[in-house]
Design an enzyme around this catalytic site. Structure first.
Site, PDB file in Angstrom:
ATOM      1  N   GLU A 129       0.844  -1.198   0.000  1.00  0.00           N
ATOM      2  CA  GLU A 129       0.000   0.000   0.000  1.00  0.00           C
ATOM      3  C   GLU A 129       0.885   1.256   0.000  1.00  0.00           C
ATOM      4  O   GLU A 129       1.818   1.319   0.800  1.00  0.00           O
ATOM      5  CB  GLU A 129      -0.917   0.027   1.225  1.00  0.00           C
ATOM      6  CG  GLU A 129      -1.923   1.143   1.122  1.00  0.00           C
ATOM      7  CD  GLU A 129      -2.915   1.192   2.289  1.00  0.00           C
ATOM      8  OE1 GLU A 129      -2.840   0.341   3.185  1.00  0.00           O
ATOM      9  OE2 GLU A 129      -3.756   2.106   2.277  1.00  0.00           O
ATOM     10  N   GLY A 269       3.389   2.258  10.852  1.00  0.00           N
ATOM     11  CA  GLY A 269       3.109   1.435  12.031  1.00  0.00           C
ATOM     12  C   GLY A 269       2.893  -0.031  11.710  1.00  0.00           C
ATOM     13  O   GLY A 269       3.490  -0.911  12.317  1.00  0.00           O
ATOM     14  N   MET A 271       0.618  -2.912   8.635  1.00  0.00           N
ATOM     15  CA  MET A 271      -0.125  -3.021   7.373  1.00  0.00           C
ATOM     16  C   MET A 271      -1.066  -4.209   7.412  1.00  0.00           C
ATOM     17  O   MET A 271      -0.686  -5.318   7.792  1.00  0.00           O
ATOM     18  CB  MET A 271       0.889  -3.149   6.222  1.00  0.00           C
ATOM     19  CG  MET A 271       0.271  -3.328   4.860  1.00  0.00           C
ATOM     20  SD  MET A 271      -0.687  -1.861   4.374  1.00  0.00           S
ATOM     21  CE  MET A 271      -1.962  -2.637   3.386  1.00  0.00           C
ATOM     22  N   GLU A 306      -5.337  -2.849  12.687  1.00  0.00           N
ATOM     23  CA  GLU A 306      -5.055  -3.689  11.504  1.00  0.00           C
ATOM     24  C   GLU A 306      -6.056  -4.830  11.425  1.00  0.00           C
ATOM     25  O   GLU A 306      -6.519  -5.190  10.345  1.00  0.00           O
ATOM     26  CB  GLU A 306      -3.622  -4.222  11.528  1.00  0.00           C
ATOM     27  CG  GLU A 306      -2.542  -3.159  11.661  1.00  0.00           C
ATOM     28  CD  GLU A 306      -2.662  -1.987  10.696  1.00  0.00           C
ATOM     29  OE1 GLU A 306      -3.174  -2.167   9.586  1.00  0.00           O
ATOM     30  OE2 GLU A 306      -2.246  -0.869  11.078  1.00  0.00           O
ATOM     31  N   HIS A 309      -9.345  -3.707  10.006  1.00  0.00           N
ATOM     32  CA  HIS A 309      -9.313  -3.479   8.554  1.00  0.00           C
ATOM     33  C   HIS A 309      -9.810  -4.716   7.790  1.00  0.00           C
ATOM     34  O   HIS A 309     -10.179  -4.595   6.622  1.00  0.00           O
ATOM     35  CB  HIS A 309      -7.891  -3.182   8.092  1.00  0.00           C
ATOM     36  CG  HIS A 309      -7.540  -1.723   8.054  1.00  0.00           C
ATOM     37  ND1 HIS A 309      -8.373  -0.760   7.536  1.00  0.00           N
ATOM     38  CD2 HIS A 309      -6.411  -1.060   8.431  1.00  0.00           C
ATOM     39  CE1 HIS A 309      -7.775   0.433   7.616  1.00  0.00           C
ATOM     40  NE2 HIS A 309      -6.588   0.280   8.154  1.00  0.00           N
TER      41      HIS A 309
END
Ligand code: B3K
Ligand code: ZN
Length: 865
Positions: A129, A269, A271, A306, A309
């Site tokens: 990303e 931080g 992903m 995370e 997400h």
């Protein structure tokens, strides 16, 4: 209101309005990786399908960045009709469906950008990303092309015993010459930015979770040997997050395996790659000896973020990068709510607002301001900002406030159901909230397109004859130093009117300010009530009210909303300090009386007490001034701190002693005591008591945890005494093998208020443990320094040159991290003339370099414009 000045129409600028759906889709991707540190062979097979909306001549364009194909095949036959156009592979195709095969060779050991596939401590990992996949192989590297991935990884078994990828491990085996391979299959279609692989010599903390529908999930946190006993907190956070998302949002995990890997060299931080989250090790590794309470909280929050997400970002992803806040704002809101539920909601809210004000408000007031859904960008990496993330979260929070929790949940249920498996837009989110939550958000949508922080004025008038209180509100927005203009955002203000004797109120009301100017009449107030407004910081605004210092002091003692109580104290101190700096006579006693009341109130929990007596930061104070003079702010703030310290020395000493937390525990009470102990230690040092250095040194020496150690070092770092060097030397020797703790050693020195800090930072940049190759180390030394208002803004301008020279050097190896250092200089217009000019010159020096990255060029040119 749209962007104030539309970005110029140059080809480097990508605009939201130019979005076109993809011409080609790729339902299936097959990847084969032959891996080594210095050579990776990537073979890809893309099953490409022409979109019905695309013309019959439209070629297949596959993005690439710094890669060249070594072979291309179409439908099984060698193909040479391709060309490279600005790095992209253009393949003319005639049919509606083809199989395109491409080979690429990479050298991960030379990838210093840490985007794409790179080496870190003899391990291989990826970061895709936003646009890193195109540095691994050619592909439609855009989030609205979703593919199912089958990936085979092969490597030397001794060097890379662990081979990880997204999805489920479906097969594995040994090859010849000590090699082995693993086959991975991810059943969930995903955009390329969620692809990840890791190869290395790793060990796992292995655990499991059973979803509420009874499906078992294997959980692993992979780290280097020796770090395993520091993974317990992260694992607990993961299991707590999984349960919380089921209970709070009805979202279950959807694979049989969830892997997390910690790496040392990482640009941010963490992903959220599907089923294989990759983390900066600082957000995984913790034990009391090496991690502070804040570090523990950071780990819990980022692990949750995370994990969340998986639904808000992966199952429902973004159509294009302008929609970034769709996943980031929502997911930050989700992780904030989770952390509030896991600990103290009041303290969490104070912390969230502190971050918003420290980072997002200045961004919104400067040359890099943008709406939470930007209209244009040159380099998308520059838009992973506090605006998109934290203001984005505030916008979601306001929707919750408007709708109430039940309707909000109906809205999110509909959003997830309606868009599962899709690449959605912010507009889709708001529409789902309207449909599911039965609310009209037409005007509310303006938050998505409006940059700048609204300024709300509140004036309360009282009529004793009728017993009515009239609250007159206005709203305006200023952009990049311009005069504020009237605005009409929907601003939900949680409000209460407090009885001036008792502090009691008749219930909180939600006032909706949705015009430039509005009055609210509130009955039933015999005496002039005290206004408590924007309780819980219900809207991300700057409040200007006609409240007196006495009223603020009253609120600091009586308000039943903890945030408002904290806020009243902050406003009281801010009002005093900004007046002092600008030379306006102002009364200090009222602050001392308010502090006295707080210290005498035994019902206040120690952690909250610590927040109430903390002074606003120098950065925040500067943000309130028309023209910032960091030295004057520093001096006035120190004077007030010194006065409070001297006046209440006896109480601080007593509190300090009473806060001995005993044996280490992470429970709320022990943490609260550690927090207050550090704050009172700071006041003891500020009171110039003779034994302050000794007390701090003793705290350092006797500490069994990093919170106490770091608190003591922070106090010592500003002092001129033997204890300071003794403690810092000891700390270095004790922890030099632990990079995360060594980062603290660098930061603490960078944040020192001592006059020699600038020189020290310069010499630390040549320390054998310093390297520009590790983003954590760069942030530890230079990031901490740019936050040190009084030393970074040294009137000589040497602080600015130090940063400019570092940016120029770092840009050649890691543009993304280099670009993050432009905003502190970019605020040059806000400073007094001398500093302002020196800051501008530092920016000019950067701008004058040839071969600047897109990342730095965009930030520096916008800052100078
Ligand atoms: N989504 C990633 C951020 C990627 C940043 C790329 N420059 C982490 C997160 O927000 O969860
Ligand atoms: Zn995120």
């Amino acid at each position: 209101m749209a962007d104030a000045a539309p970005a110029p129409r140059d080809p480097a600028t990508i605009r939201r309005e130019d979005y076109r759906p993809p011409a080609w889709f790729v339902p299936e991707v097959v990847l084969d990786f032959d891996l080594d540190l210095e050579r990776v062979l990537v073979r890809s097979k893309l099953d490409v399908r022409r979109s019905q909306s695309a013309g019959p001549d439209e070629p297949l364009v596959l993005q690439g960045d710094d890669i060249t194909p070594t072979a291309v095949k179409v439908d099984g036959a060698a193909f040479t009709g391709w060309k490279l156009v600005e790095g992209d592979l253009v393949v003319p195709l005639t049919g509606a469906a083809h199989m395109v095969e491409i080979e690429v060779e990479l050298d991960p050991s030379t990838n210093t950008q840490l985007m794409g596939l790179y080496a870190s401590n003899n391990m291989l990992c990826t970061q895709c990303e936003a646009e890193g996949f195109r540095r691994i192989t050619f592909a439609p590297d855009r989030p609205d092309v979703l593919s199912r991935y089958q990936v085979r990884m092969e490597a030397d078994k001794a060097k890379f015993p662990v081979l990880l990828c997204n999805g489920d491990k479906v097969d594995q085996g040994d090859g010849e010459n000590g090699r082995h391979w693993v086959q991975w299959n991810d059943p969930w279609p995903k955009p390329s930015y969620l692809f990840a692989l890791v190869a290395g010599d790793l060990v796992a903390n292995n655990d499991s979770f059973t979803t509420r529908s009874g499906k078992p999930v294997e959980l692993n946190i992979w780290v280097r040997d020796g770090d395993l006993d520091r993974t317990g907190h992260a694992m607990q956070a993961l299991k707590d997050s999984m349960l919380w998302d089921e209970e709070t949002y009805g979202r279950e995990y959807d694979l049989g395996l969830f892997n997390i890997v910690a790496v040392n060299d990482f640009n941010m931080g963490a992903m959220e790659n599907k089923g294989l989250n990759i983390f900066n090790s600082r957000y995984i590794l913790a034990d009391p000896e090496v991690a502070t309470d804040a570090d523990f909280d950071g780990i819990e929050g980022v692990v949750a973020h995370e994990y969340f997400h998986n639904w808000s970002g992966n199952r429902v992803t973004c159509r294009d990068w302008f929609q970034l806040s769709l996943k980031e704002g929502f997911t930050v809101y989700r992780d904030q709510s989770f952390s509030a539920d896991m600990g103290s909601a009041a303290l969490k809210r104070i912390e969230d607002v502190r971050i918003l004000r420290a980072v997002q408000f200045p961004e919104d007031a400067g040359p890099l301001a943008h709406p939470i859904r930007p209209e244009s960008y040159q380099e998308i990496s520059n838009f992973y900002t506090a605006t998109v993330y934290n203001k984005g979260a505030e916008v979601i929070r306001m929707m919750t406030t408007l709708m109430g929790p039940d309707r909000f949940r109906k809205g999110t249920d509909l959003y997830f159901d309606r868009h599962d498996g899709e690449a959605a837009t912010c507009e889709d989110f708001v529409t789902a909230m309207e449909d599911g939550g039965d609310i009209d958000l037409k005007q509310f949508r303006k938050w998505y397109e409006t940059p700048g922080t609204p300024r709300v004025t509140a004036k309360l008038a009282h009529n004793p004859q009728t017993g009515t209180a009239t609250l007159h509100l206005t709203q305006k927005i200023a952009q990049n130093g311009e005069m504020p203009k009237a605005s009409d955002l929907v601003i939900p203000l949680r409000t209460a009117l407090l009885d001036p004797e008792t502090g009691a109120h008749q219930g909180e009301q939600l006032l909706l300010l949705d015009k430039a100017e509005q009055s609210f009449v509130l009955d039933g107030h015999k005496d002039h009530p005290i206004l408590s407004i924007n309780r819980g910081f219900s809207a991300p605004i700057i409040l200007e009210s006609n409240q007196t210092a006495e009223e603020l002091a009253f609120l600091s003692a009586h308000d039943d909303d903890p945030f408002s109580r904290f806020e009243a104290m902050q406003r009281l101190m801010t009002g005093y300090l900004t007046a002092k700096v600008s030379g306006t006579p102002v009364d200090r006693d009222i602050i001392l009386q308010a502090v006295a009341k707080i210290l005498a109130d035994t019902s206040i929990d120690p952690a909250f007490l610590a927040e109430l007596i903390l002074l606003p930061s120098e950065g925040f104070l500067g943000d309130q001034m028309v023209e910032v003079d960091p030295q004057a702010i520093h001096e006035e703030r120190e004077k007030l701190r010194g006065k409070i310290a001297v006046q209440f020395e006896r109480q601080f000493r007593k509190l300090y002693k009473s806060c001995w937390p005993g044996e280490f525990s992470l429970d709320t009470e022990a943490r609260a005591k550690r927090k207050l102990r550090n704050v009172t230690l700071g006041y003891l040092a500020a009171s110039f008591t003779e034994d302050a250095a000794e007390i701090a040194f003793d705290q350092y020496r006797d500490a069994d945890n990093m919170t106490a150690m770091q608190g003591a070092l922070a106090v010592l770092s500003h002092l001129d005494c033997e204890e300071r060097s003794a403690a810092f030397d000891n700390f270095y020797k004790r922890f030099k093998g632990n990079p995360l703790v060594l980062d603290k050693w660098f930061s603490l020195q960078s944040m020192s208020q001592r006059g020699d800090t600038l020189k020290r930072v310069d010499s630390l940049s040549r320390h054998p443990d310093f390297t520009l190759s590790n983003p954590n180390r760069v942030r530890a030394l230079y990031g901490a320094f740019t936050g040190n208002q009084v030393r970074f803004h040294d009137p000589s301008g040497k602080g600015y040159s130090l940063i400019a020279d570092m940016v120029i050097a770092l840009d050649k190896q890691n543009p993304q991290t280099a670009a993050r250092f432009i905003p502190p200089l970019g605020r040059w217009r806000r400073y007094e003339r001398g500093r302002s000019e020196l800051m501008r010159l530092a920016l000019e020096k950067i701008a004058g370099q040839s071969d600047l990255s897109k990342d730095v060029a965009e930030q520096v040119h916008k800052s100078l414009a």
